[in-house]
Design an enzyme around this catalytic site. Sequence first.
Site, PDB file in Angstrom:
ATOM      1  N   GLN A   1       0.853  -1.187   0.000  1.00 38.82           N
ATOM      2  CA  GLN A   1       0.000   0.000   0.000  1.00 38.82           C
ATOM      3  C   GLN A   1       0.897   1.248   0.000  1.00 38.82           C
ATOM      4  OE1 GLN A   1      -2.476   0.766   3.497  1.00 38.82           O
ATOM      5  NE2 GLN A   1      -4.185   1.289   2.209  1.00 38.82           N
TER       6      GLN A   1
ATOM      7  N   ARG B   1       8.546   2.973  12.921  1.00 39.91           N
ATOM      8  CA  ARG B   1       7.138   3.320  12.682  1.00 39.91           C
ATOM      9  C   ARG B   1       7.041   4.812  12.388  1.00 39.91           C
ATOM     10  NH1 ARG B   1       2.367   2.260  17.139  1.00 39.91           N
ATOM     11  NH2 ARG B   1       0.588   2.948  15.862  1.00 39.91           N
ATOM     12  N   MET B   2       6.543   5.161  11.197  1.00 36.25           N
ATOM     13  CA  MET B   2       6.601   6.562  10.755  1.00 36.25           C
ATOM     14  C   MET B   2       5.865   7.505  11.695  1.00 36.25           C
ATOM     15  SD  MET B   2       6.653   6.674   6.632  1.00 36.25           S
ATOM     16  CE  MET B   2       5.183   5.744   6.281  1.00 36.25           C
ATOM     17  N   LYS B   3       4.814   7.024  12.327  1.00 33.80           N
ATOM     18  CA  LYS B   3       4.053   7.834  13.290  1.00 33.80           C
ATOM     19  C   LYS B   3       4.961   8.386  14.385  1.00 33.80           C
ATOM     20  CE  LYS B   3       0.397   7.308  16.752  1.00 33.80           C
ATOM     21  NZ  LYS B   3      -0.633   6.415  17.316  1.00 33.80           N
TER      22      LYS B   3
ATOM     23  N   HIS C   1     -10.748  -3.377   9.202  1.00 32.20           N
ATOM     24  CA  HIS C   1     -10.453  -3.300   7.768  1.00 32.20           C
ATOM     25  C   HIS C   1     -10.929  -4.541   6.989  1.00 32.20           C
ATOM     26  CE1 HIS C   1      -8.438   0.360   6.675  1.00 32.20           C
ATOM     27  NE2 HIS C   1      -7.512   0.239   7.608  1.00 32.20           N
TER      28      HIS C   1
ATOM     29  N   HIS D   1      -8.481  -1.853  14.868  1.00 32.63           N
ATOM     30  CA  HIS D   1      -8.498  -1.115  13.601  1.00 32.63           C
ATOM     31  C   HIS D   1      -8.259  -2.056  12.419  1.00 32.63           C
ATOM     32  CE1 HIS D   1      -7.951   2.530  11.110  1.00 32.63           C
ATOM     33  NE2 HIS D   1      -7.066   1.798  10.465  1.00 32.63           N
ATOM     34  N   GLU D   2      -7.212  -2.894  12.538  1.00 31.61           N
ATOM     35  CA  GLU D   2      -6.893  -3.794  11.412  1.00 31.61           C
ATOM     36  C   GLU D   2      -7.993  -4.840  11.211  1.00 31.61           C
ATOM     37  OE1 GLU D   2      -4.723  -2.514   9.688  1.00 31.61           O
ATOM     38  OE2 GLU D   2      -3.731  -1.292  11.206  1.00 31.61           O
TER      39      GLU D   2
ATOM     40  N   GLY E   1       1.791   1.239  11.981  1.00 31.48           N
ATOM     41  CA  GLY E   1       1.326   0.581  13.200  1.00 31.48           C
ATOM     42  C   GLY E   1       0.817  -0.809  12.876  1.00 31.48           C
ATOM     43  N   GLY E   2       0.061  -0.890  11.804  1.00 30.74           N
ATOM     44  CA  GLY E   2      -0.450  -2.176  11.344  1.00 30.74           C
ATOM     45  C   GLY E   2      -0.756  -2.064   9.871  1.00 30.74           C
ATOM     46  N   MET E   3      -0.894  -3.211   9.208  1.00 29.13           N
ATOM     47  CA  MET E   3      -1.319  -3.225   7.818  1.00 29.13           C
ATOM     48  C   MET E   3      -2.285  -4.386   7.659  1.00 29.13           C
ATOM     49  SD  MET E   3      -1.314  -1.940   4.825  1.00 29.13           S
ATOM     50  CE  MET E   3      -2.376  -2.618   3.545  1.00 29.13           C
ATOM     51  N   GLU E   4      -3.474  -4.066   7.122  1.00 30.53           N
ATOM     52  CA  GLU E   4      -4.603  -4.991   7.135  1.00 30.53           C
ATOM     53  C   GLU E   4      -4.541  -6.063   6.051  1.00 30.53           C
ATOM     54  OE1 GLU E   4      -5.824  -1.323   4.650  1.00 30.53           O
ATOM     55  OE2 GLU E   4      -4.618  -1.727   6.433  1.00 30.53           O
TER      56      GLU E   4
ATOM     57  N   PRO F   1       7.142   0.304   8.783  1.00 31.56           N
ATOM     58  CA  PRO F   1       6.831   1.746   8.868  1.00 31.56           C
ATOM     59  C   PRO F   1       5.459   2.122   9.430  1.00 31.56           C
ATOM     60  CG  PRO F   1       6.836   1.019   6.561  1.00 31.56           C
ATOM     61  CD  PRO F   1       7.273  -0.153   7.392  1.00 31.56           C
TER      62      PRO F   1
ATOM     63  N   TYR G   1      -8.342   9.414   8.165  1.00 27.87           N
ATOM     64  CA  TYR G   1      -8.799   8.662   9.332  1.00 27.87           C
ATOM     65  C   TYR G   1      -9.731   9.524  10.190  1.00 27.87           C
ATOM     66  CZ  TYR G   1      -4.754   5.542   8.436  1.00 27.87           C
ATOM     67  OH  TYR G   1      -3.855   4.686   7.873  1.00 27.87           O
TER      68      TYR G   1
ATOM     69  N   GLU H   1     -10.453   4.458   5.506  1.00 25.28           N
ATOM     70  CA  GLU H   1      -9.940   4.745   6.849  1.00 25.28           C
ATOM     71  C   GLU H   1     -10.966   5.382   7.789  1.00 25.28           C
ATOM     72  OE1 GLU H   1      -7.525   3.312   7.881  1.00 25.28           O
ATOM     73  OE2 GLU H   1      -6.290   2.851   6.146  1.00 25.28           O
TER      74      GLU H   1
ATOM     75  N   ASP I   1       2.094   8.415  -1.086  1.00 23.43           N
ATOM     76  CA  ASP I   1       2.870   8.365   0.159  1.00 23.43           C
ATOM     77  C   ASP I   1       3.016   9.758   0.780  1.00 23.43           C
ATOM     78  OD1 ASP I   1       3.234   5.628   0.155  1.00 23.43           O
ATOM     79  OD2 ASP I   1       5.187   5.713  -0.829  1.00 23.43           O
TER      80      ASP I   1
END
Length: 617
Positions: A136, A563-565, A299, A295-296, A268-271, A266, A383, A318, A375
């Site tokens: 993604q 993690r980008m956050k 999704h 959250h995931e 928190g999670g990816m669904e 990168p 969100y 989101e 990106d």
Amino acid sequence: MVSMSDPCSFSSFSRCLTKHLNLQLRVFFERHVIKGKVELTVEALEDRFSVLTLDTKDLNVVSVAVNQQPARFALGAKHSFKGTPLDITLPFDLSRGQHVIVEVTYETSPSASALQWLNPEQTAGKKQPYLFSQCQAHHCRSMIPCQDSPSIKHTYYAQVSVPKDLVAVMSAVRDGQEVDPQDSSRIIYRFRQPVAMPSYLIAIVVGALESRQIGPRSRVWSEKEFVDKAAFEFSETETMLKTAEDLAGPYVWGQYDILVLPPSFPYGGMENPCLTFATPTLLAGDKSLSNVIAHEISHSWTGNLVTNKTWEHFWLNEGHTVYLERMIGRSMQGEPFRQFKAMGGWKDLQDSVNTFGANNRLTNLVPSLQDVDPDDAFSSVPYEKGFALLYHLEELMGGPEVFMGFVKSYIQLFAYSSVTTDDWKNYLFTYFKDKVDVLNQVDWNAWMFTPGMPPVKPQYDTTLADACIALSQRWIKAKDQDLSSFMESDVKTLSSHQVIEFLSLLLHEDPLPLTHMKKMQEVYNLNTCTNSEIRFRWLKLCVRSKWEEAVPLALKMATEQGRMKFTRPLFREVFNFEKYRDESVRTFAAHRSAMHPVTSGLVAKDLKVDAGSTAGV
């Protein structure tokens, strides 16, 4: 047929559709490449269809065949983020409705943006290498030539050959394994995904993985160093799945596994279907960060089952997922908890709007992404602005039960397809046909197509936030002589969620004096906190108050996980501390090669470092 295009894809989805992918992948760690063969089952949507365009990025295409006949192909000009179109001339014309099998043999580049190759030192076990993908939004094309648009959904089958000491898992149901007939030092793992899904949800991980059963349809996967901790942290998965099913309808993907990745992941999670990817920064030891898993899980309905047609409509994925995640929280922990999380989300939205600038079009709920890299557009806007709109509509339409009825009906109607904001809005007006006059009073243009904060701020219930607000106000108003009134017990009665909120409130005010920060450390001892969400906000606060001893701690957190956050704002905070600006750039340069390609590219932009090199360092 209405021709609609995806500004992020070269492939022509009004002319043909991919129905199925059959993948054969051979993973080579020494060269950091995957050798692949993909068979795409393609259906023509028009008569005399003769040229198929696929998305690729940095792929070495070896050969192309159509129904086993060699076919001519040409790669077009390279675009900065869309990659390169692959034009395949079919050896014969197709009629509308006809299917054809297009086989592409290729090899990925060592710098493929979907893939991160980790050396053994970058893993927990330190002995075996590791590979993971993150497709993604538009990176699948660097791993597989495909119609890389969320408007197209297909099933897939895969066979993955890896060294025999390693395990492969994918976003699909496991379908057995065997010794590789071509090389007895390798194993082939097989996977099938019988539910049609977009290309961005294809995912692969190869590493020294172990798993533990955590529920009747769930396992947790990770390196052995994390696996028991992860099994504890995610033990409520089945309860969450059942709660989500009660709200949104049956879970259609069969298995729901969770894979804990190495720290450089990168997000928190990816669904990814059947196999949610999760950051190890969730392993707080107190299950307080399980909202990421909620959250995931959500999704599985909003995003994976009903999908945004292009990335301009990302809020449909989101915003609805945050709404569903918070409804799960409401079922499990009560309405005040949902209200509390919604307040925190509003602050995250303010942070994103401040970072982008209130007039930046990327803060629109529905932005135009013509010539914009998805990106670069990623933020909490889809969100939290999305959630705020849905919450506002919930209040107008008659409360959570009534509005959740609409969300469930929307999911049932559009399941297995991709939708635009207009599709969603038209159905909203159909479902609430007796309340059209109320819906017509919503300022849709301000919500959808206007930058900045939403036109309406919901009045959230502050019950759980009141203690956080009171404590933050005490610190803001305290004079030096008042500091002795603060005690360890101030925070002992707060939940992790409330400590996070307390720190977030302080981050929305002017920086506290350094004397206050030192006193806060003395009484609350936040430097020793291992909860990543608390630690992140605490270190931001310290750097903002120019506490020099916090700078190395902030840079350590920015680099020991990816993690980008967390990583991007921590680098930005140190960069904005004039005295340590060069230090932030030096630290980035030293750690850049170990970072995920998407993360390093965005941090380079944040620190105004040339994105292609370490020039200027």
